[in-house]
Every structure is written in structure tokens, then in C-alpha cells.
Design a protein around this motif. Sequence first.
Motif, PDB file in Angstrom:
ATOM      1  N   LEU B  42     -12.399 -17.613 -10.942  1.00 20.92           N
ATOM      2  CA  LEU B  42     -10.966 -17.243 -10.928  1.00 20.92           C
ATOM      3  C   LEU B  42     -10.753 -16.650  -9.225  1.00 20.92           C
ATOM      4  N   ILE B  43     -12.516 -16.451  -9.068  1.00 19.31           N
ATOM      5  CA  ILE B  43     -12.190 -15.834  -7.920  1.00 19.31           C
ATOM      6  C   ILE B  43     -11.594 -17.601  -6.419  1.00 19.31           C
ATOM      7  N   PHE B  44     -11.525 -18.458  -7.271  1.00 18.50           N
ATOM      8  CA  PHE B  44     -11.288 -19.371  -5.968  1.00 18.50           C
ATOM      9  C   PHE B  44      -9.843 -19.752  -6.812  1.00 18.50           C
ATOM     10  N   VAL B  45      -8.938 -19.295  -7.356  1.00 20.21           N
ATOM     11  CA  VAL B  45      -8.450 -19.135  -8.370  1.00 20.21           C
ATOM     12  C   VAL B  45      -7.465 -17.935  -7.121  1.00 20.21           C
ATOM     13  N   MET B  46      -7.967 -17.308  -7.166  1.00 16.50           N
ATOM     14  CA  MET B  46      -7.097 -15.528  -6.739  1.00 16.50           C
ATOM     15  C   MET B  46      -6.864 -16.453  -5.237  1.00 16.50           C
ATOM     16  N   VAL B  47      -8.847 -16.365  -4.662  1.00 18.29           N
ATOM     17  CA  VAL B  47      -8.405 -17.013  -3.094  1.00 18.29           C
ATOM     18  C   VAL B  47      -7.058 -18.056  -2.849  1.00 18.29           C
ATOM     19  N   GLY B  48      -6.624 -19.276  -3.799  1.00 14.49           N
ATOM     20  CA  GLY B  48      -6.369 -20.412  -3.469  1.00 14.49           C
ATOM     21  C   GLY B  48      -4.842 -19.015  -3.114  1.00 14.49           C
ATOM     22  N   ALA B  49      -4.521 -18.328  -4.521  1.00 12.46           N
ATOM     23  CA  ALA B  49      -2.930 -17.630  -4.300  1.00 12.46           C
ATOM     24  C   ALA B  49      -3.190 -17.216  -3.307  1.00 12.46           C
ATOM     25  N   ILE B  50      -4.383 -16.425  -2.489  1.00 15.18           N
ATOM     26  CA  ILE B  50      -3.781 -15.394  -1.474  1.00 15.18           C
ATOM     27  C   ILE B  50      -3.500 -16.025   0.089  1.00 15.18           C
ATOM     28  N   ILE B  51      -4.647 -17.064   0.137  1.00 19.93           N
ATOM     29  CA  ILE B  51      -4.500 -18.031   1.556  1.00 19.93           C
ATOM     30  C   ILE B  51      -2.834 -18.464   1.312  1.00 19.93           C
ATOM     31  N   ILE B  52      -2.639 -19.058   0.345  1.00 19.91           N
ATOM     32  CA  ILE B  52      -0.663 -19.128   0.289  1.00 19.91           C
ATOM     33  C   ILE B  52      -0.032 -18.160   0.700  1.00 19.91           C
ATOM     34  N   PHE B  53       0.362 -17.288   0.203  1.00 24.82           N
ATOM     35  CA  PHE B  53       0.878 -16.586   0.145  1.00 24.82           C
ATOM     36  C   PHE B  53       1.042 -15.132   1.104  1.00 24.82           C
ATOM     37  N   ALA B  54      -0.021 -15.200   1.749  1.00 26.36           N
ATOM     38  CA  ALA B  54      -0.023 -13.683   2.508  1.00 26.36           C
ATOM     39  C   ALA B  54       0.316 -13.976   3.652  1.00 26.36           C
ATOM     40  N   PRO B  55      -0.173 -15.374   4.700  1.00 23.83           N
ATOM     41  CA  PRO B  55       0.641 -15.769   6.025  1.00 23.83           C
ATOM     42  C   PRO B  55       1.946 -16.072   5.808  1.00 23.83           C
ATOM     43  N   LEU B  56       2.334 -16.216   4.405  1.00 24.52           N
ATOM     44  CA  LEU B  56       4.176 -16.626   4.552  1.00 24.52           C
ATOM     45  C   LEU B  56       4.859 -15.318   3.826  1.00 24.52           C
ATOM     46  N   HIS B  57       3.704 -14.414   3.818  1.00 26.48           N
ATOM     47  CA  HIS B  57       4.776 -13.270   2.832  1.00 26.48           C
ATOM     48  C   HIS B  57       4.442 -12.310   4.098  1.00 26.48           C
ATOM     49  N   PHE B  58       3.825 -12.456   5.353  1.00 20.57           N
ATOM     50  CA  PHE B  58       3.391 -12.109   6.559  1.00 20.57           C
ATOM     51  C   PHE B  58       4.543 -12.179   7.539  1.00 20.57           C
ATOM     52  N   ILE B  59       5.174 -13.796   7.476  1.00 20.75           N
ATOM     53  CA  ILE B  59       5.709 -14.015   8.438  1.00 20.75           C
ATOM     54  C   ILE B  59       7.613 -13.821   7.536  1.00 20.75           C
ATOM     55  N   PHE B  60       8.215 -13.890   6.468  1.00 20.89           N
ATOM     56  CA  PHE B  60       9.154 -13.735   5.979  1.00 20.89           C
ATOM     57  C   PHE B  60       9.590 -12.278   5.232  1.00 20.89           C
ATOM     58  N   LYS B  61       7.880 -11.265   5.240  1.00 20.16           N
ATOM     59  CA  LYS B  61       8.658  -9.788   5.608  1.00 20.16           C
ATOM     60  C   LYS B  61       9.296  -9.464   6.485  1.00 20.16           C
ATOM     61  N   LYS B  62       8.914 -10.151   7.868  1.00 12.83           N
ATOM     62  CA  LYS B  62       9.445  -9.963   8.891  1.00 12.83           C
ATOM     63  C   LYS B  62      11.536  -9.820   9.470  1.00 12.83           C
ATOM     64  N   LYS B  63      11.742 -11.111   8.259  1.00 16.97           N
ATOM     65  CA  LYS B  63      13.194 -11.621   8.193  1.00 16.97           C
ATOM     66  C   LYS B  63      14.023  -9.760   7.404  1.00 16.97           C
ATOM     67  N   SER B  64      15.630 -10.234   8.560  1.00 20.78           N
ATOM     68  CA  SER B  64      15.681  -9.264   7.301  1.00 20.78           C
ATOM     69  C   SER B  64      15.999  -8.681   5.863  1.00 20.78           C
ATOM     70  N   ARG B  65      16.337  -9.763   5.523  1.00 14.91           N
ATOM     71  CA  ARG B  65      16.725 -10.188   4.111  1.00 14.91           C
ATOM     72  C   ARG B  65      16.216 -11.489   3.358  1.00 14.91           C
ATOM     73  N   PRO B  66      16.292 -11.373   2.039  1.00 11.05           N
ATOM     74  CA  PRO B  66      15.536 -12.697   1.727  1.00 11.05           C
ATOM     75  C   PRO B  66      16.306 -13.678   1.698  1.00 11.05           C
ATOM     76  N   ILE B  67      16.127 -14.844   0.897  1.00  9.45           N
ATOM     77  CA  ILE B  67      17.104 -16.563   1.241  1.00  9.45           C
ATOM     78  C   ILE B  67      18.650 -16.111   0.990  1.00  9.45           C
ATOM     79  N   LEU B  68      17.560 -15.637  -0.528  1.00 10.05           N
ATOM     80  CA  LEU B  68      18.929 -15.607  -1.202  1.00 10.05           C
ATOM     81  C   LEU B  68      19.601 -14.003  -1.751  1.00 10.05           C
TER      82      LEU B  68
END
Lengths: 137, 137
Positions: B42-68
Motif C-alpha cells: 500500500l505504501i508503494f501505491v500511495m508513493v506512486g500516486a503522490i510522485i505523479i500528482f505532487a509535481p503536477l499539482h504544483f505546476i497546475f495550481k499556479k494557472k488562473s483556471r483549470p483547462i475545462l
Amino acid sequence: MNIINFTPLSALTGGLLIGFAVFLLFAFNGRMAGVSSIAANFILKREQRVDNSLFLFGLILGPTIYSLSGSKIESIITNSIPILIIGGLAVGIGTRIGNGCTSGHGICGISRFSLRSIVATISFILTGIITVLIFGI
Amino acid sequence: MIRLISLLSGIIFGLGLTISGMVNPQKVLGFLNIFDAWDPSLIFVMVGAIIIFAPLHFIFKKKSRPILAKNFISIENKNIDKKLLIGSSLFGVGWGLAGLCPGPAIASISFLNPSSLIFVLFMFVGFFIANRIEKNI
């Protein structure tokens, strides 16, 4: 402590997919993929009911699509009905009062470096470990 | 398009839960069973999800609005309070009893296993109960 049934590669692969799913919902729709919130809002709120139901429907379709590839999915539940009822109630009430579950706090929250979610995740993992220690598997 | 993304995100999330083995409560209980026969997957599942979402969230949260969608749904609550601790701890107890949390519970509807259906039904009852009692905590 012995380590058994450890499947790091499939766990990591599944985790990466979950991370990508969470990213999609955030980047395109501006929403967090916390399953307990989506499921609770689906029955309790009118707003975004179609979106919420589509997400939940997708979640149910996931294993179905996987099984089309011919692979067998293992899902073994050995609990008695009273335990399932108490467990379901505790998960339903607890995730709403605590505003999140393994996905909302554990994945989305930790990815946002939210201290609140880190505290929540530590809490539910700790009480989960204690529960298994007391009641066994 | 927004609706398609909701569905797609749910499907990918469900596939991730299936591939990682998290739809099997025995794997989740194995993770919580750290003092006996431990399955750290289960740790690997959480780590897998976080290593994808954490950097992408950091980049996309700076945008003024979501894509759609028109705007990001913000999460204002940063309080680490009694509600968070009680709720998360209670959730952990239910999680430890049955090995199911909301994501895998809903995904496992696809197996039409009476045990998981009972759990899901009472999880939804729990959402209703929490909605009633929440203000008094």
C-alpha cells in the motif's frame, strides 16, 4: 515482523495510474478526487451530481475493464455481516467528519503538502493498525 | 468534455486500484498488520500516486483556471481540530475491520459480492448519519 505477499511493482504501477487520474480531474475540472467526498456529495447534494455519478460509475467500470483483459482479480472478504455493517458505518461517518479518506487526505492532501491531511493520514493508519492488532485479519 | 473527464478519471482510478491489488481487502489488512505478517504494498501505491500528482499539482495550481472548468475548487479548511482527529480515527477503525476504504469499496461494486455491497450500503448510511450529527461535534 515478516514481510509477505509484497507486490511492489504492481502496487507502484497502480499508484502511478491513480496519481494520473487525480491529476486529470484537477487539471481539467479543477476538482480533487477524494472518493469519500465525491460519494457523499453524490447522495447528499444536487450540485455536480452528474459529474459525481460519472466518476463513481468509472470507478466501478475500472475493475470490469481490467477483467476483460482476461486477468483474474482477487478480492476476498472474510468478515461477518455485523462487522461489515459496523465497518461500513465507521468508514462512512468517519470520512465525513474528518473530511476525507485514503484518496482525499492520503493522496490529494499529501501531494498538496497539507499538514491537516498529513495528520489525518497518520491518524487513520494508526487506528487501522491498532484495530488489526486487536481484532486480527 | 467535463463529464467525459469525470468518467475517464474514475475509470483510470478504478484500473489503478485493481492493478495495485487494493480492491482486495486482504492486501489492505496485510498492510495494517505490521506486527505480524506485513505487506508493505500500500505504501508503494500511495508513493506512486503522490510522485505523479505532487509535481503536477504544483505546476497546475499556479494557472488562473483549470483547462475545462471555470475555476479550481479551493480547499480553505486548514484546521487541525477535534473533528479531523475524531473522524479520521473512526475511519481508521472501520478500515481496519473490513480492509475497505471508500475508493476500493465503490470499485468492488463491480464484483457484485454481497459482502462488499453490504459494506458500501452502510458506508452510505454513514454519510447520512454524519451529515446529521456533524454540527454537534
